[in-house]
Design an enzyme around this catalytic site. Structure first.
Site, PDB file in Angstrom:
ATOM      1  CB  CYS A 142      38.861  27.311 -30.379  1.00 48.36           C
ATOM      2  SG  CYS A 142      37.177  26.432 -30.100  1.00 48.36           S
ATOM      3  CG  HIS A 202      39.311  28.046 -34.590  1.00 45.81           C
ATOM      4  ND1 HIS A 202      39.445  26.598 -34.377  1.00 45.81           N
ATOM      5  CD2 HIS A 202      38.000  28.440 -34.160  1.00 45.81           C
ATOM      6  CE1 HIS A 202      38.406  26.235 -33.819  1.00 45.81           C
ATOM      7  NE2 HIS A 202      37.637  27.104 -33.708  1.00 45.81           N
ATOM      8  CG  ASN A 211      35.481  24.435 -34.006  1.00 48.00           C
ATOM      9  OD1 ASN A 211      36.554  24.147 -33.519  1.00 48.00           O
ATOM     10  ND2 ASN A 211      34.561  25.370 -33.486  1.00 48.00           N
TER      11      ASN A 211
HETATM   12  O1  UT7 Z   1      35.335  27.472 -31.790  1.00 44.62           O
HETATM   13  C1  UT7 Z   1      34.401  28.226 -31.485  1.00 44.62           C
HETATM   14  C2  UT7 Z   1      33.177  27.475 -31.550  1.00 44.62           C
HETATM   15  N1  UT7 Z   1      31.939  28.073 -32.183  1.00 44.62           N
HETATM   16  C3  UT7 Z   1      31.699  28.643 -33.080  1.00 44.62           C
HETATM   17  O2  UT7 Z   1      32.465  28.742 -33.892  1.00 44.62           O
HETATM   18  C4  UT7 Z   1      30.205  28.618 -33.380  1.00 44.62           C
HETATM   19  C5  UT7 Z   1      29.904  30.204 -34.134  1.00 44.62           C
HETATM   20  N2  UT7 Z   1      28.741  30.228 -34.713  1.00 44.62           N
HETATM   21  C6  UT7 Z   1      28.109  29.337 -35.934  1.00 44.62           C
HETATM   22  O3  UT7 Z   1      28.866  28.844 -36.436  1.00 44.62           O
HETATM   23  C7  UT7 Z   1      27.034  29.625 -35.907  1.00 44.62           C
HETATM   24  O4  UT7 Z   1      26.148  30.554 -35.213  1.00 44.62           O
HETATM   25  C8  UT7 Z   1      26.076  28.453 -35.944  1.00 44.62           C
HETATM   26  C9  UT7 Z   1      26.198  27.455 -37.165  1.00 44.62           C
HETATM   27  C10 UT7 Z   1      26.321  27.644 -34.719  1.00 44.62           C
HETATM   28  C11 UT7 Z   1      24.496  28.575 -36.174  1.00 44.62           C
HETATM   29  O5  UT7 Z   1      24.235  29.186 -37.385  1.00 44.62           O
HETATM   30  P1  UT7 Z   1      23.147  30.510 -37.322  1.00 44.62           P
HETATM   31  O6  UT7 Z   1      23.111  30.690 -38.863  1.00 44.62           O
HETATM   32  O7  UT7 Z   1      23.731  31.540 -36.383  1.00 44.62           O
HETATM   33  O8  UT7 Z   1      21.825  29.827 -37.046  1.00 44.62           O
HETATM   34  P2  UT7 Z   1      20.769  29.870 -35.486  1.00 44.62           P
HETATM   35  O9  UT7 Z   1      21.765  29.581 -34.597  1.00 44.62           O
HETATM   36  O10 UT7 Z   1      20.566  31.451 -35.859  1.00 44.62           O
HETATM   37  O11 UT7 Z   1      19.685  28.962 -36.160  1.00 44.62           O
HETATM   38  C12 UT7 Z   1      18.934  29.345 -37.191  1.00 44.62           C
HETATM   39  C13 UT7 Z   1      17.725  28.177 -37.136  1.00 44.62           C
HETATM   40  C14 UT7 Z   1      17.434  27.822 -35.983  1.00 44.62           C
HETATM   41  O12 UT7 Z   1      15.662  27.689 -36.143  1.00 44.62           O
HETATM   42  P3  UT7 Z   1      14.770  28.688 -35.915  1.00 44.62           P
HETATM   43  O13 UT7 Z   1      14.751  29.163 -34.401  1.00 44.62           O
HETATM   44  O14 UT7 Z   1      15.009  29.710 -36.764  1.00 44.62           O
HETATM   45  O15 UT7 Z   1      13.491  27.944 -36.401  1.00 44.62           O
HETATM   46  C15 UT7 Z   1      17.892  26.666 -35.402  1.00 44.62           C
HETATM   47  O16 UT7 Z   1      17.045  25.872 -34.446  1.00 44.62           O
HETATM   48  O17 UT7 Z   1      18.552  26.940 -37.487  1.00 44.62           O
HETATM   49  C16 UT7 Z   1      18.144  25.820 -36.478  1.00 44.62           C
HETATM   50  N3  UT7 Z   1      19.084  24.884 -36.186  1.00 44.62           N
HETATM   51  C17 UT7 Z   1      19.401  23.832 -37.003  1.00 44.62           C
HETATM   52  N4  UT7 Z   1      18.726  23.371 -38.188  1.00 44.62           N
HETATM   53  C18 UT7 Z   1      18.982  22.040 -38.773  1.00 44.62           C
HETATM   54  C19 UT7 Z   1      20.288  25.043 -35.586  1.00 44.62           C
HETATM   55  N5  UT7 Z   1      20.907  23.778 -35.623  1.00 44.62           N
HETATM   56  C20 UT7 Z   1      20.510  23.389 -36.444  1.00 44.62           C
HETATM   57  C21 UT7 Z   1      21.157  21.998 -37.278  1.00 44.62           C
HETATM   58  N6  UT7 Z   1      20.096  21.547 -38.283  1.00 44.62           N
HETATM   59  N7  UT7 Z   1      21.764  21.247 -36.980  1.00 44.62           N
END
Ligand code: UT7
Length: 330
Positions: free
Chosen positions: A117, A257, A287
């Site tokens: 990105c 970004h 994104n």
């Molecule tokens: O351009 C670069 C590309 N990438 C990025 O910029 C990504 C950077 N990272 C992020 O934006 C965040 O880490 C995310 C948005 C991807 C994830 O947010 P988070 O607050 O870090 O959540 P997490 O991965 O710790 O997940 C928390 C919970 C999990 O469930 P459990 O294990 O706590 O039960 C996930 O399974 O949220 C769950 N989860 C969802 N729930 C509903 C993950 N995706 C989803 C979803 N809907 N779409």
């Protein structure tokens, strides 16, 4: 180049597909909710390129708009750089198709740039160097993404994040102290695993097994990306500002970004700048990777926020992992 001048952005353009996919639409596809997506990312909807439509069309529209604003024609270009995560074809990439569509002049050099990105920020810095070296004058830098084509629509942790789109900038020598004042590119190769698409390359050529193991889709370790993004956006921005002889008080706008509102808020807090100075449009596009900064720039310029003479910081992070910041006088 006249020694009084610096390379800078003489014209910008952007194009996104018409098809809007809302968080509610995604609730029908994966186990997610509008509430989760908005509270964790700030994204409300994204644009998706319908099946069968060629993303190059978006890049051509964005490039024409940027050329018009710069008062140039495609024949005036003397270099084209297309930053993308996944090109039109692995060989020969995306740039030749963009050049064909634009009907550029004869013997024009071009290449694709893969820096996740951060590709648009890397591309601007490469263009600056080409112009400063005195070999080129009008360089087109395009960020082009059809991420929906390699997003795993069964993986709720990634498919809610991305959108398709293209953005373009014409980089050329600028008058009146305008242009790129400084840039800082960075990377951390040890973190390559944070964002990856493993199948289809040399290590895992396409095979029934790679298909079965869903290796042709993007995989992400979101938490790791989040942490390093906040840290490195601040670090590269500070370094670039220092090189430009400026401080955060001099900054009129940061156009980052557009990945996650929480990342931008954490960056703003760390860096010590109010959110009002950060251009945010990820709520409407998600994104769009290499295209996100130019799409946001086009909007902020069109609505009169960014004006000539403003100090503008562009900063990004992405697969690789890569980081970068550019400081411009607009
Ligand atoms: O351009 C670069 C590309 N990438 C990025 O910029 C990504 C950077 N990272 C992020 O934006 C965040 O880490 C995310 C948005 C991807 C994830 O947010 P988070 O607050 O870090 O959540 P997490 O991965 O710790 O997940 C928390 C919970 C999990 O469930 P459990 O294990 O706590 O039960 C996930 O399974 O949220 C769950 N989860 C969802 N729930 C509903 C993950 N995706 C989803 C979803 N809907 N779409």
């Amino acid at each position: 180049m006249n020694p009084e001048q610096r390379p800078g952005i003489a014209g910008i353009g952007a194009a996104v597909p018409d098809l809007v996919i809302t968080n509610k639409d995604l609730e029908e596809i994966v186990d997610t909710s509008d509430e989760w997506i908005v509270s964790r990312t700030g994204i409300r909807e994204r644009r998706i390129l319908p099946k069968g439509e060629d993303p190059i069309g978006l890049a051509i529209r964005a490039a024409r708009q940027a050329l018009d604003q710069a008062g140039l024609s495609p024949q005036d270009l003397d270099f084209v750089i297309t930053a993308t995560n996944l090109p039109e074809m692995p060989i020969p990439g995306s740039s030749p198709f963009l050049c064909e569509g634009l009907k550029v002049g004869k013997d024009l050099p071009f290449f694709d740039l893969i820096a996740g990105c951060t590709g648009f920020v890397y591309g601007l810095t490469v263009a600056e160097g080409l112009i400063q070296a005195g070999r080129h004058e009008n360089v087109l830098v395009v960020g082009l993404e059809a991420l929906s084509r390699f997003t795993d629509w069964q993986d709720r942790s990634t498919c809610v994040l991305f959108g398709d789109g293209a953005g373009a900038a014409v980089v050329r020598p600028m008058p009146d102290g305008r242009g790129i004042l400084a840039s800082c590119l960075s990377g951390d190769s040890s973190q390559w695993h944070l964002l990856r698409m493993e199948g289809g390359g040399i290590k895992y050529p396409a095979s029934p097994q790679t298909l079965e193991r869903r290796m042709h889709f993007l995989k992400m370790e979101g938490g790791g990306v989040f942490k390093s993004a906040v840290l490195m956006m601040e670090r590269t921005t500070q370094k670039a500002l220092k090189e430009a002889g400026l401080t955060k008080e001099d900054v009129d706008w940061v156009v980052p970004h557009q990945a996650n509102y929480r990342i931008l808020k954490a960056f703003a807090d760390r860096f010590g700048i109010p959110m009002e100075k950060i251009v945010v449009n990820l709520d409407r596009y998600g994104n769009t990777s290499t295209a996100s900064i130019p799409i946001a720039l086009v909007e902020a310029q069109a609505d009169g926020r960014i004006r000539p003479g403003d100090v503008v910081v562009l900063n990004a992070f992405g697969a690789g992992v890569t980081y970068g910041a550019v400081v411009l006088r607009w």
